[in-house]
Design a protein around this motif. Structure first.
Motif, PDB file in Angstrom:
ATOM      1  N   CYS A   1      -6.836   3.387   6.587  1.00  0.00           N
ATOM      2  CA  CYS A   1      -6.639   3.320   5.135  1.00  0.00           C
ATOM      3  C   CYS A   1      -7.570   2.249   4.572  1.00  0.00           C
ATOM      4  O   CYS A   1      -7.522   1.099   4.993  1.00  0.00           O
ATOM      5  CB  CYS A   1      -5.179   2.997   4.815  1.00  0.00           C
TER       6      CYS A   1
ATOM      7  N   CYS B   1      -0.053   4.104   1.523  1.00  0.00           N
ATOM      8  CA  CYS B   1      -0.456   5.040   2.573  1.00  0.00           C
ATOM      9  C   CYS B   1       0.688   5.329   3.555  1.00  0.00           C
ATOM     10  O   CYS B   1       1.529   4.477   3.812  1.00  0.00           O
ATOM     11  CB  CYS B   1      -1.675   4.512   3.331  1.00  0.00           C
TER      12      CYS B   1
ATOM     13  N   CYS C   1       0.838  -1.191   0.000  1.00  0.00           N
ATOM     14  CA  CYS C   1       0.000   0.000   0.000  1.00  0.00           C
ATOM     15  C   CYS C   1       0.873   1.241   0.000  1.00  0.00           C
ATOM     16  O   CYS C   1       2.008   1.212   0.467  1.00  0.00           O
ATOM     17  CB  CYS C   1      -0.928   0.017   1.206  1.00  0.00           C
TER      18      CYS C   1
ATOM     19  N   PHE D   1      -7.489   0.824   1.712  1.00  0.00           N
ATOM     20  CA  PHE D   1      -6.820  -0.177   0.883  1.00  0.00           C
ATOM     21  C   PHE D   1      -6.123  -1.265   1.680  1.00  0.00           C
ATOM     22  O   PHE D   1      -6.040  -2.398   1.231  1.00  0.00           O
ATOM     23  CB  PHE D   1      -5.809   0.504  -0.045  1.00  0.00           C
ATOM     24  N   CYS D   2      -5.579  -0.924   2.866  1.00  0.00           N
ATOM     25  CA  CYS D   2      -4.806  -1.933   3.583  1.00  0.00           C
ATOM     26  C   CYS D   2      -5.278  -2.107   5.026  1.00  0.00           C
ATOM     27  O   CYS D   2      -4.749  -2.931   5.753  1.00  0.00           O
ATOM     28  CB  CYS D   2      -3.319  -1.588   3.559  1.00  0.00           C
TER      29      CYS D   2
END
Ligand SMILES: [Zn+2]
Length: 291
Positions: free
Chosen positions: A270, A240, A238, A272-273
């Protein structure tokens, strides 16, 4: 121990190209990070695997984002990948559970539903191009093949699979793309279709059973001679950072930040992760000063 990797090569004496990828550890990491149900793991795993395959032909720091905007209970599935073999992604509703299909397989098509597949390419100059096509089945490999044909006029065969164990662990995940090149004959295309059509084992089982990518490829390709040109590492990764999330906080403004504060602190997650970032009151005041 085997690790995830992506291989690119040719076959039929250069009249077709292929991309094969093992994503077992990558999909398992996504499952663990997001606490996903088996069908959510299969849907996101297939999309992340397909994203890595499409991303393999990008240049430099270009990236590709695939979004399945379906009407199924997962609500949305998103994956982002680049040519360095880095991929990240999430499903909107990670806990969705559905009955298995009659075949005993996870019902990814029903979980995703029907709707649009959006493919966005971020180029090196910062421009983003998005193409949208209707989904064919929500089973993902078919949807990506349909996208490649209608948006890029490239005919392809694609296999994507994720094998989830009863304890929810990912036992095998991977994908294969084959595309005829100029010079490919009708017989070549038939030979590819016939080879893939006669596989009696799904690609996720082949990944789980094979000791190496080369062994898996030999089983996938059968009598079709193939040549490996390139190998790349693959991982869940990721982009981030706490700094990037601070910038997001600046963009929501002073009032938005104030709304996030509970017990003298705020937490940002986050998508995404699923990494959690804590901000102290002092840090939040500093960030508010930048709004
Ligand atoms: Zn992240």
């Amino acid at each position: 121990m085997q690790h995830d990797e992506l291989l690119i090569g040719t076959m039929l004496e250069g009249r077709a190209r292929w991309v094969a990828v093992r994503t077992t550890d990558t999909v398992e990491e996504a499952r663990r990070r997001h606490g996903m149900s088996p069908v959510a793991t299969a849907a996101l795993g297939r999309l992340m695997t397909g994203t890595l395959i499409l991303a393999s032909s990008l240049k430099g720091d270009e990236s590709i984002t695939l979004r399945l905007l379906g009407d199924g209970p997962l609500k949305g599935v998103v994956a982002v990948g680049n040519a360095q073999g880095e991929v990240r992604g999430y499903v909107q509703e990670p806990l969705v559970d559905l009955p298995l299909k009659d075949s005993g397989k996870l019902d990814v098509g029903a979980a995703v539903g029907r709707g649009e597949l959006a493919v966005s390419r971020s180029l090196q100059n910062g421009e983003v191009y998005t193409g949208m096509v209707p989904m064919v089945s929500g089973e993902i490999a078919e949807d990506l093949v349909h996208y490649l044909l209608t948006s890029e006029q490239i005919s392809s065969a694609m296999l994507l699979g994720v094998l989830v164990e009863k304890d929810y662990h990912v036992a095998g995940a991977g994908g294969l793309l084959i595309q005829p090149l100029p010079g490919a004959t009708e017989e070549d295309i038939q030979a590819i279709e016939s080879q893939l059509g006669q596989l009696d084992t799904g690609i996720s089982e082949l990944v789980a059973q094979s000791q190496s990518m080369d062994e898996m490829l030999e089983r996938l390709m059968g009598q079709l001679a193939f040549h490996v040109l390139e190998r790349r590492e693959v991982e869940f990764s990721c982009t981030c950072t706490k700094d990037r999330l601070s910038d997001t906080l600046v963009s929501i403004g002073k009032e938005g930040i104030a709304d996030l504060i509970t017990d003298q602190k705020a937490e940002m997650v986050c998508h995404f992760c699923n990494e959690h970032y804590q901000f102290t009151l002092e840090e939040l005041q500093q960030i508010s000063g930048r709004c």
